[in-house]
Scaffold this motif. Structure first.
Motif, PDB file in Angstrom:
ATOM      1  N   LEU A 111      -4.031 -29.472   2.204  1.00 52.56           N
ATOM      2  CA  LEU A 111      -2.652 -29.520   1.715  1.00 52.56           C
ATOM      3  C   LEU A 111      -2.594 -29.297   0.209  1.00 52.56           C
ATOM      4  N   ASN A 112      -3.543 -29.874  -0.527  1.00 55.47           N
ATOM      5  CA  ASN A 112      -3.586 -29.684  -1.978  1.00 55.47           C
ATOM      6  C   ASN A 112      -3.752 -28.211  -2.331  1.00 55.47           C
ATOM      7  N   PHE A 113      -4.602 -27.532  -1.566  1.00 57.75           N
ATOM      8  CA  PHE A 113      -4.856 -26.114  -1.793  1.00 57.75           C
ATOM      9  C   PHE A 113      -3.579 -25.289  -1.588  1.00 57.75           C
ATOM     10  N   LEU A 114      -2.884 -25.561  -0.498  1.00 61.73           N
ATOM     11  CA  LEU A 114      -1.668 -24.808  -0.193  1.00 61.73           C
ATOM     12  C   LEU A 114      -0.583 -25.073  -1.224  1.00 61.73           C
ATOM     13  N   ILE A 115      -0.450 -26.336  -1.655  1.00 62.88           N
ATOM     14  CA  ILE A 115       0.569 -26.684  -2.654  1.00 62.88           C
ATOM     15  C   ILE A 115       0.264 -25.993  -3.976  1.00 62.88           C
ATOM     16  N   SER A 169     -13.982 -17.821   3.492  1.00 65.82           N
ATOM     17  CA  SER A 169     -13.453 -16.602   4.095  1.00 65.82           C
ATOM     18  C   SER A 169     -14.446 -16.006   5.083  1.00 65.82           C
ATOM     19  N   THR A 170     -15.739 -16.190   4.845  1.00 65.21           N
ATOM     20  CA  THR A 170     -16.746 -15.706   5.790  1.00 65.21           C
ATOM     21  C   THR A 170     -16.728 -16.532   7.068  1.00 65.21           C
ATOM     22  N   LEU A 171     -16.608 -17.853   6.932  1.00 66.83           N
ATOM     23  CA  LEU A 171     -16.505 -18.691   8.131  1.00 66.83           C
ATOM     24  C   LEU A 171     -15.242 -18.348   8.919  1.00 66.83           C
ATOM     25  N   SER A 172     -14.140 -18.097   8.228  1.00 65.90           N
ATOM     26  CA  SER A 172     -12.919 -17.673   8.905  1.00 65.90           C
ATOM     27  C   SER A 172     -13.110 -16.322   9.586  1.00 65.90           C
ATOM     28  N   MET A 173     -13.907 -15.463   8.980  1.00 62.17           N
ATOM     29  CA  MET A 173     -14.233 -14.177   9.605  1.00 62.17           C
ATOM     30  C   MET A 173     -14.934 -14.382  10.946  1.00 62.17           C
ATOM     31  N   TYR A 174     -15.901 -15.318  10.979  1.00 59.87           N
ATOM     32  CA  TYR A 174     -16.596 -15.597  12.242  1.00 59.87           C
ATOM     33  C   TYR A 174     -15.584 -16.011  13.328  1.00 59.87           C
ATOM     34  N   LEU A 221      -8.260 -22.208  20.037  1.00 59.89           N
ATOM     35  CA  LEU A 221      -9.327 -23.021  19.455  1.00 59.89           C
ATOM     36  C   LEU A 221      -9.945 -22.343  18.243  1.00 59.89           C
ATOM     37  N   TYR A 222     -10.264 -21.059  18.360  1.00 58.54           N
ATOM     38  CA  TYR A 222     -10.941 -20.340  17.275  1.00 58.54           C
ATOM     39  C   TYR A 222     -10.037 -20.171  16.056  1.00 58.54           C
ATOM     40  N   VAL A 223      -8.764 -19.885  16.282  1.00 57.41           N
ATOM     41  CA  VAL A 223      -7.848 -19.689  15.154  1.00 57.41           C
ATOM     42  C   VAL A 223      -7.694 -20.988  14.364  1.00 57.41           C
ATOM     43  N   ILE A 224      -7.522 -22.104  15.057  1.00 51.81           N
ATOM     44  CA  ILE A 224      -7.362 -23.394  14.372  1.00 51.81           C
ATOM     45  C   ILE A 224      -8.647 -23.778  13.635  1.00 51.81           C
ATOM     46  N   ALA A 225      -9.791 -23.590  14.284  1.00 47.63           N
ATOM     47  CA  ALA A 225     -11.066 -23.925  13.639  1.00 47.63           C
ATOM     48  C   ALA A 225     -11.293 -23.078  12.399  1.00 47.63           C
ATOM     49  N   GLY A 226     -10.963 -21.788  12.460  1.00 43.17           N
ATOM     50  CA  GLY A 226     -11.141 -20.918  11.297  1.00 43.17           C
ATOM     51  C   GLY A 226     -10.262 -21.311  10.131  1.00 43.17           C
ATOM     52  N   ALA A 227      -9.058 -21.801  10.430  1.00 43.10           N
ATOM     53  CA  ALA A 227      -8.137 -22.192   9.363  1.00 43.10           C
ATOM     54  C   ALA A 227      -8.509 -23.530   8.736  1.00 43.10           C
ATOM     55  N   VAL A 228      -8.932 -24.495   9.546  1.00 43.02           N
ATOM     56  CA  VAL A 228      -9.226 -25.840   9.031  1.00 43.02           C
ATOM     57  C   VAL A 228     -10.628 -25.918   8.431  1.00 43.02           C
ATOM     58  N   LEU A 229     -11.605 -25.386   9.127  1.00 48.19           N
ATOM     59  CA  LEU A 229     -12.976 -25.455   8.626  1.00 48.19           C
ATOM     60  C   LEU A 229     -13.265 -24.398   7.565  1.00 48.19           C
ATOM     61  N   GLY A 230     -12.525 -23.306   7.615  1.00 46.61           N
ATOM     62  CA  GLY A 230     -12.738 -22.227   6.656  1.00 46.61           C
ATOM     63  C   GLY A 230     -11.642 -22.160   5.625  1.00 46.61           C
ATOM     64  N   TRP A 231     -10.791 -21.148   5.763  1.00 44.13           N
ATOM     65  CA  TRP A 231      -9.749 -20.878   4.770  1.00 44.13           C
ATOM     66  C   TRP A 231      -8.394 -21.031   5.430  1.00 44.13           C
ATOM     67  N   PRO A 232      -7.535 -21.945   4.999  1.00 40.10           N
ATOM     68  CA  PRO A 232      -6.252 -22.191   5.670  1.00 40.10           C
ATOM     69  C   PRO A 232      -5.363 -20.953   5.788  1.00 40.10           C
ATOM     70  N   VAL A 233      -5.376 -20.104   4.755  1.00 43.88           N
ATOM     71  CA  VAL A 233      -4.508 -18.935   4.759  1.00 43.88           C
ATOM     72  C   VAL A 233      -4.909 -17.948   5.857  1.00 43.88           C
TER      73      VAL A 233
END
Length: 610
Positions: A280-284, A192-197, A216-228
């Motif tokens: 995907l496992n996390f979201l499911i 969540s902190t990485l997604s904050m960045y 770019l930033y929105v996708i990186a925050g979701a994939v590298l950080g927290w998908p939600v």
């Protein structure tokens, strides 16, 4: 120092509201027929005048505050320890605790996030060694997190200064520097902190009118950080669709998403030993559940709808109220820059509403929009103070007095905010830091056990297991963590087992229902070599061994301390009102020791949503 905009622009705007006579009065016809134009012109002029710190100076100030946070901030969440610091410790040193989310049969956590930090931490570990040097690795990693946070914050500051002028940018910088919430969140090892960045960088790109970077930033925050976290950026997505060229934005977004998701899948395959996609496992798991019976996040605690409001009020005080009123302020304003500023801050309102509707709530979930909270509050301070100044100017026809009134209003708000924020940060550091200190008193094993000692030394925790600051604070590879049964009914972590595959292991004791494993506790406290907990917690009373106190530190007793004084540090009063207990480190005195297998003694609190 830099001035934005040019003095010529400011002079032209200010001539629109200059009095027409030396007495300081305005032309009666203008005042009578166009009072709103006069008010708007005055607001526009004062908004763009003033001096703002150069971005390099602002960056150095932010770096200084973030480094301070890295060095003195406590670990506030056991998920940060067991789901992120412990896997990182295992990758670096070959031992650590594994939660059920990292069991390969579940694979809910992406190892890509851990690897990103291991790349930085590994060289530091080689320099400082595997004993006391581990703490240096811990703090160095947090310092680097703080620097990255400062880079994101200064980008937001720069974008706001360019789009809305130096005055709101100054207020934003002050709030980012003093905010207790930012002090806490900026250096935590959490997705969540990485997604904050990245969400902060996305908002700065909105202020710069750069839809490609927003994507770019929105996708990186979701994939590298927290998908939600992508949900928080939905309003920014509308901005991208309106401002950007649709074909270019979509093609770039698909390419970036494909690359990052593929990279995540490859890394997961290397560590889990099978092809799986943890995102995907996390979201499911959170949407469908472990057995298809609905999301399982509620298994880890349920809070009421006001949880985040109360929590944010603790960490942001009046800043929260200012931020929540900004949509009204911005929509009533006729300045286009206020609408743009509201758009940049919009993730705050989307995320706050969405997260408040979910039953399972934790403070760290809100980290994503902490900078946006400061951004919105800065807009309210600038707009409200300017409005009061303009109204004073309109009715009393005295420009200099109006400016003094506006300055006084702004300074009063900022001084109140700074005082409350510092009081909150001091309370956290003074009242809750004992667990970060007590483990540094663990002795070197050579001075404790001698040549005939068993291969490991067991450090046990009971009711305070969730405050363990991570294996980075165990000063030798021969230390292991164990859990004493103190009434916790959920599933705890256990040691990574290299013989069973290490990160690819799938311990049969793990489950997705938060049901305690039978062997997650030590059989009896006499198996422990050391014990950490609160004095008098009763955990060691069940044993027959004698114990020697090696260290003790004061820790707030929440049950006996008034809420106000434990939430805020108030000089002279807090020391009288707050009650403390001793946080202790005990050593079991020599004697017959029961055989123990440290692997069977450990377990963890799973978290469900990050």
């Amino acid at each position: 120092m830099s001035v934005t905009p040019s003095s010529e622009t400011v002079r032209k705007r200010r001539t629109q509201v200059q009095p027409t006579s030396s007495t300081g009065s305005y032309d009666s016809q203008d005042t009578a027929t166009t009072p709103r134009k006069l008010l708007l012109a005055h607001n526009d002029a004062v908004q763009m005048e003033g001096i703002a710190l150069d971005t390099s100076v602002a960056f150095m100030l932010l770096v200084g505050m973030r480094v301070l946070s890295a060095l003195v901030n406590t670990v506030h969440d056991c998920d940060e320890v067991f789901n992120y610091w412990e896997p990182l410790h295992y990758l670096l040193y070959g031992y650590g605790m594994q939660t059920w989310e990292y069991g390969s049969q579940f694979a809910l956590r992406s190892y890509l996030y851990i690897v990103l930090h291991a790349v930085v931490a590994a060289p530091v570990g080689l320099v400082f060694g595997a004993e006391h040097g581990k703490i240096a690795v811990f703090y160095t990693t947090r310092v680097l997190l703080g620097v990255v946070c400062a880079l994101a914050e200064v980008a937001l500051y720069k974008g706001l200064m360019s789009a809305c002028g130096p005055r709101p940018a100054r207020y934003l910088l002050i709030l980012l520097l003093v905010s207790s919430g930012m002090f806490t969140a900026s250096t935590t090892l959490l997705p969540s902190t990485l997604s904050m960045y990245f969400t902060t960088l996305a908002s700065s790109a909105v202020l710069d009118y750069n839809p490609a970077l927003v994507t770019l930033y929105v996708i990186a925050g979701a994939v590298l950080g927290w998908p939600v976290a992508a949900l928080a950026a939905v309003p920014l997505g509308f901005f991208v669709l309106v401002v950007g060229k649709l074909s270019n934005v979509v093609s770039m977004g698909v390419l970036v998403l494909f690359f990052l998701v593929s990279l995540s899948a490859i890394v997961d395959q290397l560590f889990y030993g099978r092809w799986t996609l943890s995102l995907l496992n996390f979201l499911i798991y959170n949407a469908v559940g472990a057995d298809g019976d609905g999301g399982n996040s509620q298994l880890y605690g349920v809070e009421g709808p006001l949880f985040y409001l109360k929590n944010a009020l603790n960490n942001f005080n009046v800043v929260l109220m200012l931020a929540m009123s900004f949509p009204v302020v911005a929509l009533l304003s006729r300045q286009r820059r206020r609408k743009l500023m509201l758009l940049a801050a919009s993730p705050l309102y989307v995320w706050f509403t969405f997260m408040s509707a979910l039953p399972h709530k934790e403070e760290r979930f809100l980290y994503i929009v902490y900078p946006h909270l400061c951004l919105a509050a800065a807009g309210t301070i600038a707009s409200t103070a300017n409005f009061l100044e303009a109204m004073f100017h309109l009715f009393f026809k005295n420009r200099s007095l109006a400016r003094c009134f506006g300055k006084a209003a702004r300074r009063a708000i900022l001084c109140c905010t700074c005082a409350l924020s510092i009081a909150r940060t001091m309370a956290l550091l003074l009242h809750y830091r004992a667990p970060m200190v007590i483990y540094t008193s663990l002795p070197k094993l050579e001075g404790v056990q001698g040549a005939a000692a068993p291969p490991t030394s067991l450090v046990c925790v009971g009711a305070e297991w969730h405050r363990f600051p991570s294996s980075f604070f165990l000063p030798s590879p021969m230390y292991r963590l164990g859990f004493v049964d103190a009434g916790f009914k959920g599933l705890l972590p256990r040691n990574f087992d290299p013989t069973a595959g290490g990160t690819a292991a799938a311990p049969e004791q793990f489950n997705g229902k938060n049901i305690a494993a039978k062997d997650q506790f030590v059989e009896k406290v006499d198996m422990c070599d050391f014990y950490v907990g609160r004095d008098g917690d009763g955990a060691i009373a069940a044993g027959t061994s004698e114990w020697l106190t090696l260290a003790r530190h004061s820790f707030v007793d929440a049950a006996r301390s008034p809420r106000l004084y434990r939430a805020l540090y108030i000089p002279w009063l807090s020391s009288k009102k707050v009650k403390y207990v001793d946080y202790i480190l005990l050593k079991r005195l020599p004697g017959e020791r029961s055989a123990a297998t440290p692997d069977a003694e450990c377990t963890a609190q799973p978290s469900s949503e990050e």
